[in-house]
Design a protein around this motif. Structure first.
Motif, PDB file in Angstrom:
ATOM      1  N   LEU A   4      -6.271   8.155  -9.038  1.00 34.68           N
ATOM      2  CA  LEU A   4      -7.443   7.781  -8.431  1.00 34.68           C
ATOM      3  C   LEU A   4      -7.765   6.573  -8.033  1.00 34.68           C
ATOM      4  O   LEU A   4      -8.280   6.281  -6.832  1.00 34.68           O
ATOM      5  N   ALA A   5      -7.262   5.683  -8.679  1.00 37.13           N
ATOM      6  CA  ALA A   5      -7.448   3.982  -8.399  1.00 37.13           C
ATOM      7  C   ALA A   5      -6.772   3.923  -6.758  1.00 37.13           C
ATOM      8  O   ALA A   5      -7.435   3.138  -6.197  1.00 37.13           O
TER       9      ALA A   5
ATOM     10  N   TRP B  31     -10.226  -1.864  -9.837  1.00 40.52           N
ATOM     11  CA  TRP B  31      -9.728  -0.719 -11.086  1.00 40.52           C
ATOM     12  C   TRP B  31      -8.499  -1.268 -11.685  1.00 40.52           C
ATOM     13  O   TRP B  31      -7.996  -0.745 -12.661  1.00 40.52           O
TER      14      TRP B  31
ATOM     15  N   ARG C 277       0.829  -1.260   0.006  1.00 41.15           N
ATOM     16  CA  ARG C 277      -0.172  -0.052   0.042  1.00 41.15           C
ATOM     17  C   ARG C 277       0.926   1.147   0.014  1.00 41.15           C
ATOM     18  O   ARG C 277       0.635   2.285  -0.703  1.00 41.15           O
TER      19      ARG C 277
ATOM     20  N   LEU D 174      -5.405   6.100  -4.764  1.00 47.96           N
ATOM     21  CA  LEU D 174      -6.116   6.962  -3.501  1.00 47.96           C
ATOM     22  C   LEU D 174      -7.410   6.787  -3.048  1.00 47.96           C
ATOM     23  O   LEU D 174      -7.712   6.957  -1.880  1.00 47.96           O
ATOM     24  N   LEU D 175      -8.294   6.365  -3.754  1.00 50.02           N
ATOM     25  CA  LEU D 175      -9.879   5.977  -3.522  1.00 50.02           C
ATOM     26  C   LEU D 175      -9.843   4.497  -3.270  1.00 50.02           C
ATOM     27  O   LEU D 175     -10.847   4.034  -2.901  1.00 50.02           O
ATOM     28  N   LYS D 176      -8.612   3.856  -3.097  1.00 53.89           N
ATOM     29  CA  LYS D 176      -8.522   2.280  -2.846  1.00 53.89           C
ATOM     30  C   LYS D 176      -9.457   1.625  -3.724  1.00 53.89           C
ATOM     31  O   LYS D 176     -10.216   0.614  -3.217  1.00 53.89           O
ATOM     32  N   LYS D 177      -9.730   1.808  -5.032  1.00 54.31           N
ATOM     33  CA  LYS D 177     -10.482   1.021  -5.916  1.00 54.31           C
ATOM     34  C   LYS D 177      -9.693   0.101  -6.504  1.00 54.31           C
ATOM     35  O   LYS D 177      -9.246   0.032  -7.592  1.00 54.31           O
ATOM     36  N   GLU D 178      -9.409  -1.249  -5.854  1.00 54.32           N
ATOM     37  CA  GLU D 178      -8.402  -2.124  -6.188  1.00 54.32           C
ATOM     38  C   GLU D 178      -9.077  -2.940  -7.533  1.00 54.32           C
ATOM     39  O   GLU D 178      -8.427  -3.510  -8.249  1.00 54.32           O
TER      40      GLU D 178
ATOM     41  N   TYR E   2      -3.767  10.018 -14.404  1.00 50.13           N
ATOM     42  CA  TYR E   2      -5.028  10.391 -13.545  1.00 50.13           C
ATOM     43  C   TYR E   2      -5.684   9.018 -12.964  1.00 50.13           C
ATOM     44  O   TYR E   2      -6.348   9.141 -11.698  1.00 50.13           O
TER      45      TYR E   2
END
Length: 244
Positions: free
Chosen positions: A100-101, A109, A53, A103-107, A96
């Protein structure tokens, strides 16, 4: 060197030459970096969750600072040009998306990160085109947003080896084509060339003159399919490799 000269890059004392020493060095840097990552893929995969992380967050912040520096400096020195500096280049969109993926914790993506990290930057890495090298911010901007993004794309895959299915490829292909046609409309309205939907850059045509005989959309679609197809086959072969 004055700070303004570093950002504005008006006085070119060390020009960048396509396939010159600096260009070849950067190509070698990426290839060697990818090889090192591949050889150490199991060690990367076995890193602790917290370390993984921290790595992706640090890189996302580097990308963000890189982009913010571009816009802050260009506005401050009054050199912002909407025809080239809007975040509508595929490589910048890939930057970008990574930011975003992470910092927003969108694994979920991340499967798309693996493709986007190569799709936008690879053509620009091969046909690298900046006025100066080593002495201007623009040079480092491109290295971070292209060369380092490619390396981090593969690194992220081995940190978080999400399964890559054909559906990911199809969805991304559709989205990219929608973006392409939206950019084509934008380019026509504002006399720009984002996504190269209006024309392939002249220096590429000079290097590969046969391209002038093909429509731009065909060139871009073929390049996109080749890169995406190659990546898909590579990532599919990695399935289960790390856990074995």
């Amino acid at each position: 060197m004055m700070l303004k000269e570093f950002f504005v890059d008006e006085n070119i004392t060390i020009p960048f030459k396509l396939f010159g020493k600096t260009h070849l060095f950067l190509l070698a840097f990426v290839l060697v970096g990818l090889l090192i990552i591949y050889v150490n893929r199991k060690r990367i995969y076995q890193l602790s969750k917290n370390v993984k992380r921290k790595i992706v967050v640090v890189f996302a912040i580097i990308l963000l600072v890189n982009m913010l520096t571009l816009y802050i400096s260009s506005f401050y020195y009054h050199i912002f040009d909407y025809k080239t500096m809007l975040p509508f280049h595929l490589c910048y969109l890939a930057n970008y998306f990574y930011i975003l993926a992470v910092l927003l914790k969108k694994e979920e993506w991340y499967s798309y990160i693996y493709f986007l990290s190569f799709l936008g930057p690879v053509p620009a890495i091969i046909f690298f085109d900046v006025p100066s090298c080593w002495e201007s911010f623009n040079f480092y901007l491109y290295v971070i947003s292209h060369h380092l993004l490619v390396l981090m794309g593969l690194f992220t895959f081995y940190l978080y080896p999400k399964k890559v299915d054909l559906k990911h490829l199809v969805k991304l292909f559709i989205v990219l084509n929608v973006l392409y046609f939206l950019m084509k409309i934008f380019n026509i309205c504002f006399d720009t060339n984002y996504f190269f939907s209006q024309a392939i850059p002249p220096f590429i045509i000079e290097l590969l003159p046969f391209l002038k005989y093909f429509p731009v959309v065909i060139i871009l679609e073929v390049m996109e399919i080749i890169i995406m197809g190659g990546l898909y086959l590579f990532f599919k072969k990695q399935d289960g490799l790390l856990k074995s």
